[in-house]
Every structure is written in C-alpha cells, then in structure tokens.
Design a protein around this motif. Structure first.
Motif, PDB file in Angstrom:
ATOM      1  N   PRO A 217       0.809  -1.226   0.000  1.00 21.77           N
ATOM      2  CA  PRO A 217       0.000   0.000   0.000  1.00 21.77           C
ATOM      3  C   PRO A 217       0.840   1.273   0.000  1.00 21.77           C
ATOM      4  O   PRO A 217       0.443   2.274  -0.598  1.00 21.77           O
ATOM      5  CB  PRO A 217      -0.812  -0.132   1.296  1.00 21.77           C
ATOM      6  CG  PRO A 217      -0.846  -1.601   1.580  1.00 21.77           C
ATOM      7  CD  PRO A 217       0.464  -2.121   1.108  1.00 21.77           C
ATOM      8  N   MET A 218       2.003   1.245   0.648  1.00 25.48           N
ATOM      9  CA  MET A 218       2.840   2.443   0.699  1.00 25.48           C
ATOM     10  C   MET A 218       3.453   2.754  -0.661  1.00 25.48           C
ATOM     11  O   MET A 218       3.722   3.919  -0.976  1.00 25.48           O
ATOM     12  CB  MET A 218       3.942   2.271   1.743  1.00 25.48           C
ATOM     13  CG  MET A 218       3.416   1.996   3.145  1.00 25.48           C
ATOM     14  SD  MET A 218       4.728   1.974   4.380  1.00 25.48           S
ATOM     15  CE  MET A 218       5.192   3.704   4.404  1.00 25.48           C
ATOM     16  N   LEU A 219       3.685   1.722  -1.470  1.00 29.32           N
ATOM     17  CA  LEU A 219       4.258   1.907  -2.801  1.00 29.32           C
ATOM     18  C   LEU A 219       3.185   1.936  -3.890  1.00 29.32           C
ATOM     19  O   LEU A 219       3.488   1.863  -5.072  1.00 29.32           O
ATOM     20  CB  LEU A 219       5.255   0.779  -3.095  1.00 29.32           C
ATOM     21  CG  LEU A 219       6.448   0.698  -2.144  1.00 29.32           C
ATOM     22  CD1 LEU A 219       7.343  -0.486  -2.502  1.00 29.32           C
ATOM     23  CD2 LEU A 219       7.247   1.989  -2.155  1.00 29.32           C
ATOM     24  N   LYS A 220       1.910   2.011  -3.483  1.00 27.71           N
ATOM     25  CA  LYS A 220       0.762   2.164  -4.377  1.00 27.71           C
ATOM     26  C   LYS A 220       0.543   0.958  -5.288  1.00 27.71           C
ATOM     27  O   LYS A 220      -0.090   1.079  -6.328  1.00 27.71           O
ATOM     28  CB  LYS A 220       0.905   3.430  -5.237  1.00 27.71           C
ATOM     29  CG  LYS A 220       0.969   4.714  -4.424  1.00 27.71           C
ATOM     30  CD  LYS A 220       1.090   5.922  -5.340  1.00 27.71           C
ATOM     31  CE  LYS A 220       1.144   7.205  -4.537  1.00 27.71           C
ATOM     32  NZ  LYS A 220       1.249   8.403  -5.413  1.00 27.71           N
ATOM     33  N   GLU A 221       1.082  -0.192  -4.880  1.00 22.50           N
ATOM     34  CA  GLU A 221       0.851  -1.396  -5.676  1.00 22.50           C
ATOM     35  C   GLU A 221      -0.109  -2.362  -4.991  1.00 22.50           C
ATOM     36  O   GLU A 221      -0.520  -3.370  -5.589  1.00 22.50           O
ATOM     37  CB  GLU A 221       2.173  -2.107  -5.968  1.00 22.50           C
ATOM     38  CG  GLU A 221       2.940  -2.544  -4.726  1.00 22.50           C
ATOM     39  CD  GLU A 221       4.235  -3.251  -5.054  1.00 22.50           C
ATOM     40  OE1 GLU A 221       4.333  -3.819  -6.163  1.00 22.50           O
ATOM     41  OE2 GLU A 221       5.151  -3.242  -4.210  1.00 22.50           O
ATOM     42  N   ASN A 222      -0.463  -2.062  -3.737  1.00 19.97           N
ATOM     43  CA  ASN A 222      -1.356  -2.920  -2.962  1.00 19.97           C
ATOM     44  C   ASN A 222      -0.884  -4.378  -3.027  1.00 19.97           C
ATOM     45  O   ASN A 222       0.276  -4.648  -2.719  1.00 19.97           O
ATOM     46  CB  ASN A 222      -2.794  -2.745  -3.424  1.00 19.97           C
ATOM     47  CG  ASN A 222      -3.320  -1.355  -3.101  1.00 19.97           C
ATOM     48  OD1 ASN A 222      -2.781  -0.671  -2.240  1.00 19.97           O
ATOM     49  ND2 ASN A 222      -4.349  -0.928  -3.793  1.00 19.97           N
ATOM     50  N   LEU A 223      -1.746  -5.295  -3.464  1.00 19.76           N
ATOM     51  CA  LEU A 223      -1.349  -6.707  -3.554  1.00 19.76           C
ATOM     52  C   LEU A 223      -1.187  -7.167  -5.002  1.00 19.76           C
ATOM     53  O   LEU A 223      -1.214  -8.369  -5.284  1.00 19.76           O
ATOM     54  CB  LEU A 223      -2.385  -7.592  -2.848  1.00 19.76           C
ATOM     55  CG  LEU A 223      -2.554  -7.364  -1.346  1.00 19.76           C
ATOM     56  CD1 LEU A 223      -3.625  -8.295  -0.796  1.00 19.76           C
ATOM     57  CD2 LEU A 223      -1.242  -7.568  -0.599  1.00 19.76           C
ATOM     58  N   SER A 224      -0.990  -6.216  -5.905  1.00 24.88           N
ATOM     59  CA  SER A 224      -0.843  -6.577  -7.323  1.00 24.88           C
ATOM     60  C   SER A 224       0.386  -7.441  -7.566  1.00 24.88           C
ATOM     61  O   SER A 224       0.434  -8.200  -8.541  1.00 24.88           O
ATOM     62  CB  SER A 224      -0.762  -5.311  -8.179  1.00 24.88           C
ATOM     63  OG  SER A 224       0.386  -4.547  -7.848  1.00 24.88           O
TER      64      SER A 224
END
Length: 299
Positions: free
Chosen positions: A160-167
């Motif tokens: 979430p901090m790197l804006k990728e969530n669980l992708s």
C-alpha cells in the motif's frame, strides 16, 4: 518553389527541425530517468518509514538503555522502570507536538509499560525485557509462516505504501520473489536475535541481558532494512494500481461525457428536423390557404 519545398528536395529539412527531433529523445529520456529516480527515492523513504525510521529506532532503543543503565548503577527495579517509562512518554509527547505519526511511539509506550509493570510486580529486572522479546519471537514466526504460505508479510506492509497494494502477488512475479526473500530475511534475523536473548533470560542476569538487548536493538534492524532494499532494488518496479484505477475512472468519465455529448447532438438534430418540417408545413399552408379546405372536402 517554397523554402519548405527546397528543403524537402535536397533532404536537408528546414533549419532547426532535425535539431528539435534529435533533442526530443534525450529530453524524454531525461524525464524518464528523473521519474525513475523520484520513484526510487520515494520507495526508499517508504521502506525506512514503514519500520519506524530513525525516530522509531530511538523510541525503541533508548528506554531500554536508560533502564539497564539506571539498574546497573542503583540496582533498583522501580526507579529504573519508572525512568524508562517516563522517557517513553516524553518521546511520545514530543512526536505529538511535532504532529508526527504516533503508531511507533504508542507501541513503544505500551511495550515499556508492560515491561515495567511486569518487572516491578515480579521483582525480577529481567522481566522488563520479556514482553519485547516475546513480541520479537512472535513476529519472527509470523514472517516465516507468511513466506512459507506465499503471502510474504513485507509485501503486505509495503504494497500500500508503494501504491501497488497486492498486485505483486498475481501481476508481478519478480516483486513476489523479492518480497518473499525479504520476508525470509526478517524472519531468520529475528529468530537469530531471539536465540541469543532467551538463553540470557533463562541463565544470565538482568545486567547482561539488558546490555546485550541494547546492542542487538539497531544493527539487526538496519541489516533487515538493507537486505530488503537490496532485494527490491533488483526487482521489477511496482505496478501503480492507484494510478490505473484513477485512469480507468477518468476514461469512464470521458466515455460518459462523450455519450452525453452524442445524445445532445442527436437531440439537437432531431429538434432541427422537426422544426424544419413544421416550418415547411406552415409555409405551404400560408402560401395555399385553400389547400386545407380542398383536402377536407376531398376526404
């Protein structure tokens, strides 16, 4: 022949056109490099801040240092425990005054408070460190289990901090491997730390345990962060799912606006046709006033 035709015939092109084309690619490359550098810097900052940063290390290390120092000098559990707790509260208040995040400060306050109460109630100074040791051991087990079951905890924390969530779990296997390696590193290092501290808790004295725990406070943490940074630096960049969602929302909004505009054009055309038809009928009736009567008599 115009000047453009002349330049086209000899293949030279107008002055400045080739230069602009040549400069465009380096400029695009520079912008891409700048964006990549900015993204990497943001990722590095997020990595350190996710685990408390420098202030987090201070909040978790200094109270234990104060406890063992005062206990070594005075051999008074109550004085040492209350001094460590007072310092932890003071650090939390300082964070609050600076409007910084309090999650790490609160965890430090609760940890020191539990340790202080446990040590004073039991009369054993070693118990001041037991809650933190149990937390470290439990966290190590969670890291290891999450890596085994292919749901690495480092990815869950940093995604979430790197804006990728669980992708990264389904769309970015390179980052999945990097997060798994980093999670293994955290788990094994924390297990090694626990393997050193618990024998001292069982067979050593409070002073030995305190100084060793202080010594093992920051270096393992920095090693874990460094290894995580190394693994992620070699991994593919994160997929910005937040930007993708925003782009999809913007595209849907544009499509809706286009459909609305198309319906408006269609309605305008229909209104225009109806108006023209009405005008034509009225004009025919006005130029041939007896036509309506003839049409009526015919019927």
């Amino acid at each position: 022949m115009t000047s453009d035709d002349k330049w086209a015939s000899d293949g030279s092109g107008p002055p400045g056109r080739a230069t602009r084309g040549a400069d465009a690619a380096p400029q695009a490359g520079t912008d891409a490099e700048a964006d990549a550098a900015q993204s990497k810097a943001a990722a590095d900052t997020a990595l350190l801040e996710a685990f408390g940063g420098v202030r987090g290390m201070v909040d978790t290390t200094v109270p234990g240092l104060v406890f063992v120092l005062i206990y070594t000098i005075k051999r008074d559990i109550h004085v040492a425990a209350l001094a460590a707790l007072a310092l932890t509260v003071l650090l939390a208040v300082a964070r609050l005054a600076r409007k910084e995040t309090l999650k790490h400060a609160f965890s430090g306050v609760f940890g020191v408070a539990f340790g202080a109460v446990f040590a004073m109630m039991s009369g054993d100074a070693k118990n001041f460190y037991l809650p933190g040791m149990l937390y470290t051991l439990g966290l190590a087990v969670v890291y290891v289990l999450s890596a085994i079951f292919r749901f690495p905890l480092i990815g869950v924390l940093l995604g979430p901090m790197l804006k990728e969530n669980l992708s990264w779990r389904t769309r970015n296997p390179g980052r999945m491997r990097a997060y798994t390696k980093a999670t293994w590193a955290w788990g094994l290092i924390l297990l090694a730390k626990s393997a050193i501290l618990f024998p001292l808790y069982w067979w050593g004295d409070a002073t030995q345990l305190g100084w060793v725990k202080v010594a093992l406070g920051i270096p393992p943490f920095l090693l874990c962060v460094y290894l995580t940074w190394i693994f992620l630096a070699k991994a593919p960049p994160p997929i910005d799912v937040i930007a993708e969602m925003e782009a999809e929302e913007a595209a849907a909004e544009r499509a809706e606006q286009e459909r609305t505009a198309e319906r408006a054009v269609q309605d305008a055309v229909a209104d225009s046709v109806r108006a023209q038809t009405t005008d034509a009928v009225l004009e025919r009736l006005s130029t041939d006033p007896d036509r309506a009567g003839r049409d009526g008599s015919t019927r």
